[in-house]
Design a protein around this motif. Sequence first.
Motif, PDB file in Angstrom:
ATOM      1  N   VAL A 182       0.849  -1.192   0.000  1.00  0.00           N
ATOM      2  CA  VAL A 182       0.000   0.000   0.000  1.00  0.00           C
ATOM      3  C   VAL A 182       0.884   1.241   0.000  1.00  0.00           C
ATOM      4  O   VAL A 182       1.790   1.350   0.815  1.00  0.00           O
ATOM      5  N   GLY A 183       0.633   2.161  -0.914  1.00  0.00           N
ATOM      6  CA  GLY A 183       1.417   3.386  -0.957  1.00  0.00           C
ATOM      7  C   GLY A 183       0.518   4.599  -0.936  1.00  0.00           C
ATOM      8  O   GLY A 183       0.127   5.103  -1.987  1.00  0.00           O
ATOM      9  N   VAL A 184       0.182   5.077   0.252  1.00  0.00           N
ATOM     10  CA  VAL A 184      -0.668   6.265   0.334  1.00  0.00           C
ATOM     11  C   VAL A 184       0.093   7.478  -0.194  1.00  0.00           C
ATOM     12  O   VAL A 184      -0.449   8.269  -0.963  1.00  0.00           O
ATOM     13  N   VAL A 185       1.362   7.618   0.169  1.00  0.00           N
ATOM     14  CA  VAL A 185       2.086   8.822  -0.259  1.00  0.00           C
ATOM     15  C   VAL A 185       2.389   8.804  -1.757  1.00  0.00           C
ATOM     16  O   VAL A 185       2.498   9.859  -2.373  1.00  0.00           O
ATOM     17  N   THR A 186       2.519   7.637  -2.354  1.00  0.00           N
ATOM     18  CA  THR A 186       2.798   7.614  -3.793  1.00  0.00           C
ATOM     19  C   THR A 186       1.519   7.574  -4.632  1.00  0.00           C
ATOM     20  O   THR A 186       1.577   7.532  -5.855  1.00  0.00           O
ATOM     21  N   ALA A 187       0.356   7.590  -3.963  1.00  0.00           N
ATOM     22  CA  ALA A 187      -0.924   7.525  -4.680  1.00  0.00           C
ATOM     23  C   ALA A 187      -1.083   8.619  -5.749  1.00  0.00           C
ATOM     24  O   ALA A 187      -1.597   8.326  -6.830  1.00  0.00           O
ATOM     25  N   PRO A 188      -0.634   9.875  -5.496  1.00  0.00           N
ATOM     26  CA  PRO A 188      -0.781  10.874  -6.571  1.00  0.00           C
ATOM     27  C   PRO A 188      -0.090  10.455  -7.871  1.00  0.00           C
ATOM     28  O   PRO A 188      -0.626  10.648  -8.954  1.00  0.00           O
TER      29      PRO A 188
END
Lengths: 159, 185
Positions: free
Chosen positions: A120-126
């Motif tokens: 899961v990558g919340v910070v890389t989501a953009p």
Amino acid sequence: MTTIITIYGLLALCLGASLAKSRKKTKQAFLIAGKALLKTAPSLLTVLGIVGLTLGILTPETISRLIGSEAGFTATIIAAVIGAITLIPSLVAFPLAGSLLRSGATVMTISAFITTLVMVGVVTAPMEMKALGRKFTLLRNGLSFVAALVIAGIMGVLL
Amino acid sequence: MDMIKKFKFPIIIAMVFIALAIWLPDTARRSSIVTMDYLKEMILIMPPVFILMGLMEIWIPKDKIQKWLGSGSGIKGAAIAFALGTLPTGPLYVAFPMAGSLLRKGARISNIVFFLGSWAALKIPQLMVEIKFLGIAFTSLRFVLTLAALSLMGMLMEFLLRLRPDKAWLENIDAGQQPPNKVKN
């Protein structure tokens, strides 16, 4: 370091082959690359900033305190959330996870942390949204988070 | 105005950094060090990644990708996606532009999920580090369970995205990215 060598080696190989075949097409490839890079630039900057903020606040010591002090289900959920929002290189993350495991964290908690950390990558989501679309990104990260909790549960029972 | 809108999030983050520098200077210092480290990494890594993606867009024909990773590729397609992901090539954000390019060229969604999943969670060098610090039992069990989870996720996501496709993303491709098969020699 190995990453950089691999990528530049691959680039040299592909670029050489491309130039040998057609200069014009190679130029077009560069144009596509430049355009895509410009389009991604704002989300790249966002990712960089968020990575710094999360790791500045969630230092390894803070993470150990949060995961190590709590027990049971709460700790597992906290670990999964921390894993989802941080972007830690595996060379730092695995030793940290190992030391937490030895100092008394449960297998369930550690596997939740590791699995959300890598999947899961919340910070890389953009960046993911720019490349693969909003729906794909939300589904992949959401389902990965759920899967991580299930995996953690099974591993906690089996190990 | 357009520029401000485009850089809305970086501007918000810059403001958070300034606020931190005033109230929590230690955290701000740590955060800026991390950001600078990752900035250096990205400056080195992102240009070659995007050039590789550009070369892929130009040279790899659509029908090949459809054949290798498309809807008729079956188990072999999944195996190719998995193998591509386990290669030692860095953090997950490196894979996003590649995955986007593969998807545009007709790879099936489940194979893209497989590719990203194995890149993120099942990379061989990373598994070595994991075995060293968490043991072979932990690592192999996580490997098997992750593989199973990825298969289910891939099928589920393909089903859901076929049912309700991401229209905004599809329109964006048509407008922004030039279709590679229209490129003339």
